[in-house]
Scaffold this motif. Structure first.
Motif, mmCIF file in Angstrom:
data_model
loop_
_atom_site.group_PDB
_atom_site.id
_atom_site.type_symbol
_atom_site.label_atom_id
_atom_site.label_comp_id
_atom_site.label_asym_id
_atom_site.label_seq_id
_atom_site.Cartn_x
_atom_site.Cartn_y
_atom_site.Cartn_z
ATOM 1 N N THR A 196 -59.037 96.665 -42.302
ATOM 2 C CA THR A 196 -58.255 97.497 -41.603
ATOM 3 C C THR A 196 -56.685 96.986 -41.178
ATOM 4 O O THR A 196 -55.792 97.562 -41.146
ATOM 5 C CB THR A 196 -58.739 98.187 -40.309
ATOM 6 N N ARG A 197 -56.682 95.693 -40.888
ATOM 7 C CA ARG A 197 -55.606 95.042 -40.490
ATOM 8 C C ARG A 197 -55.362 93.252 -40.728
ATOM 9 O O ARG A 197 -56.722 92.807 -40.947
ATOM 10 C CB ARG A 197 -55.325 95.114 -39.161
ATOM 11 N N VAL A 198 -54.335 92.751 -40.796
ATOM 12 C CA VAL A 198 -54.383 91.369 -41.201
ATOM 13 C C VAL A 198 -53.412 90.609 -40.490
ATOM 14 O O VAL A 198 -52.350 91.254 -40.177
ATOM 15 C CB VAL A 198 -54.033 91.374 -42.668
ATOM 16 N N TRP A 199 -53.758 89.563 -39.924
ATOM 17 C CA TRP A 199 -52.721 88.418 -39.244
ATOM 18 C C TRP A 199 -52.730 87.213 -40.285
ATOM 19 O O TRP A 199 -53.869 86.819 -40.290
ATOM 20 C CB TRP A 199 -53.089 87.945 -38.001
ATOM 21 N N GLY A 307 -58.766 97.114 -57.417
ATOM 22 C CA GLY A 307 -57.887 96.395 -57.757
ATOM 23 C C GLY A 307 -56.449 96.791 -56.514
ATOM 24 O O GLY A 307 -55.839 95.882 -55.760
ATOM 25 N N VAL A 308 -56.232 98.106 -56.313
ATOM 26 C CA VAL A 308 -55.312 98.397 -55.354
ATOM 27 C C VAL A 308 -55.640 98.259 -53.763
ATOM 28 O O VAL A 308 -55.096 97.618 -52.867
ATOM 29 C CB VAL A 308 -55.305 100.097 -55.396
ATOM 30 N N LEU A 314 -53.909 91.850 -49.881
ATOM 31 C CA LEU A 314 -52.685 90.718 -50.169
ATOM 32 C C LEU A 314 -51.224 91.016 -49.618
ATOM 33 O O LEU A 314 -50.577 90.189 -49.218
ATOM 34 C CB LEU A 314 -52.450 90.358 -51.695
ATOM 35 N N GLU A 315 -50.771 92.188 -49.706
ATOM 36 C CA GLU A 315 -49.488 92.623 -49.123
ATOM 37 C C GLU A 315 -49.791 92.600 -47.778
ATOM 38 O O GLU A 315 -48.413 92.242 -47.249
ATOM 39 C CB GLU A 315 -49.172 94.084 -49.772
ATOM 40 N N ALA A 316 -50.743 92.878 -46.994
ATOM 41 C CA ALA A 316 -50.586 92.900 -45.507
ATOM 42 C C ALA A 316 -50.451 91.480 -45.174
ATOM 43 O O ALA A 316 -49.859 91.147 -44.283
ATOM 44 C CB ALA A 316 -51.872 93.564 -45.122
ATOM 45 N N VAL A 327 -50.526 93.256 -39.264
ATOM 46 C CA VAL A 327 -50.273 94.402 -40.145
ATOM 47 C C VAL A 327 -51.373 95.276 -40.602
ATOM 48 O O VAL A 327 -52.290 94.660 -41.097
ATOM 49 C CB VAL A 327 -49.349 93.818 -41.312
ATOM 50 N N ASP A 328 -51.293 96.358 -40.479
ATOM 51 C CA ASP A 328 -52.143 97.402 -40.900
ATOM 52 C C ASP A 328 -52.151 97.359 -42.427
ATOM 53 O O ASP A 328 -51.250 97.524 -43.139
ATOM 54 C CB ASP A 328 -51.993 98.862 -40.502
ATOM 55 N N THR A 329 -53.483 97.434 -43.095
ATOM 56 C CA THR A 329 -53.602 97.827 -44.604
ATOM 57 C C THR A 329 -53.188 98.989 -44.783
ATOM 58 O O THR A 329 -53.494 99.814 -44.079
ATOM 59 C CB THR A 329 -55.035 97.488 -45.076
ATOM 60 N N VAL A 330 -52.692 99.527 -45.728
ATOM 61 C CA VAL A 330 -52.464 100.816 -46.251
ATOM 62 C C VAL A 330 -53.592 101.529 -47.112
ATOM 63 O O VAL A 330 -54.253 100.783 -47.959
ATOM 64 C CB VAL A 330 -51.227 100.898 -47.430
ATOM 65 N N PRO A 331 -54.299 102.570 -46.607
ATOM 66 C CA PRO A 331 -55.283 103.142 -47.289
ATOM 67 C C PRO A 331 -55.092 103.359 -48.875
ATOM 68 O O PRO A 331 -54.073 103.749 -49.169
ATOM 69 C CB PRO A 331 -55.511 104.428 -46.485
ATOM 70 N N ALA A 332 -55.999 102.744 -49.678
ATOM 71 C CA ALA A 332 -55.956 103.077 -51.153
ATOM 72 C C ALA A 332 -56.200 104.569 -51.487
ATOM 73 O O ALA A 332 -56.839 105.287 -50.742
ATOM 74 C CB ALA A 332 -56.919 102.114 -51.718
#
Length: 332
Positions: A196-199, A307-308, A314-316, A327-332
């Motif tokens: 759900t989120r990444v640091w 893949g998305v 990765l983007e987060a 940073v929150d991940t964007v739902p696929a």
């Protein structure tokens, strides 16, 4: 379909050449065309196969009768070439990561769905018996409640000796998190659930602004709040290590050496867990599944939807490294 599956390979670097050998070894595959910007390499590769050689992917798609195209070029070119393949209505296998950005990955997924073709990502750990055993250990309740997981990546040299090329050691496209991360992020997503989120934080060589990370540390937070600690270190005098450990209230399960399952009950030591199914090479499993799917049969593949999801992590990770914040991940 009774004829051999006609395959085109775009990109003839180390990874492309590796899977090319698996395609050529399959009795129901004919590698009909190969493409690389290096004309000599394309010609040398095509000759023994009786394939046509190309230096322009659009010309290949217009001039070769293909069922399936494998895109094995550097990540910054995945989206543009994949979209050409999809516009041509060909089934598509793409190298990981799916794209360079999340927006590109989402565009590729939508285009693949609209084209109605088979779309797959090359993740050799998928369906590995050791990974399947690890999934079972995580899901069968023997661990109790999962409290934390740890992913450790150590590389004595980056790029690895077999991996040298103009981009793999660069910050723009390469680096161990972008290159190795997708394999293990896929395992985490399928075994433990959505991130759900990444640091994240990364260290780069002071003397080379274009070079990729030499160390990284981060947290992937899962639904429910469980965190995965990610540690990555390169260029240290230690053997390569790729391991994942999941700690529960009643036991521990993990993977060592990429795909060897281990487990412990209570406070006991981690011990190897037997794998019942014979192990076959990831490329062999992948090509077999692709051939079956192209011919209308079953086949277990990692599609662009996954893949998305990997790309979102990765983007987060990259955005968090730049901002120093969660940073929150964007739902696929």
């Amino acid at each position: 379909m009774t004829r051999a599956v006609q395959v085109g390979v775009i990109g003839l670097g180390a990874i492309g050449q590796s899977l090319l050998k698996v395609f050529t070894a399959h009795p129901d595959v004919q590698v009909a065309a190969v493409c690389d910007v290096n004309a000599d390499l394309a010609a040398q590769t095509a000759g023994p196969l009786g394939a046509s050689a190309w230096t322009d992917d659009r010309e290949l798609l217009n001039g070769a009768d293909l069922d399936l195209v494998y895109v094995a070029v550097p990540p910054q070119h995945h989206a543009s070439i994949a979209l050409e393949v999809l516009r041509a209505g060909r089934h598509l296998l793409c190298e990981k990561p799916l794209a360079l950005t999340l927006n590109e990955a989402q565009t590729m997924h939508r285009a693949a769905q609209a084209a109605g073709v088979i779309h797959a990502l090359n993740l050799p750990l998928h369906a590995d018996p050791g990974i399947d055993t690890f999934h079972r250990l995580v899901r069968d309740g023997s661990l109790g409640a999962v409290r934390r997981a740890e992913l450790n990546l150590v590389f004595p040299q980056w790029p690895r000796p077999w991996q040298h090329n103009p981009w793999i050691g660069g910050r723009a496209q390469g680096g161990p998190i972008r290159e190795v991360g997708p394999h293990l992020f896929h395992v985490i997503l399928t075994a433990l659930g959505p991130v759900t989120r990444v640091w994240a934080n990364a260290a780069y060589p002071a003397e080379d602004a274009a070079a990729c990370e030499t160390a990284a540390l981060g947290l992937l937070e899962l639904e429910g709040g469980v965190q995965v600690v990610v540690s990555c270190l390169t260029n240290v005098p230690r053997p390569e290590q790729v391991s994942l450990t999941v700690y529960g209230t009643a036991g521990t399960a993990g993977l060592v050496n990429w795909a060897v399952p281990v487990a412990a009950v209570g406070a006991g030591p981690l011990e190897a867990v037997p794998v019942d199914t014979p192990r076959t090479a990831g490329g062999t499993r992948l090509v077999g599944a692709l051939v079956s799917r192209v011919r209308g049969g079953p086949g277990d593949l990692v599609d662009f939807g996954m893949g998305v999801r990997i790309q979102a992590v990765l983007e987060a990770w990259e955005r968090s490294t730049a901002s120093g914040t969660w940073v929150d991940t964007v739902p696929a």
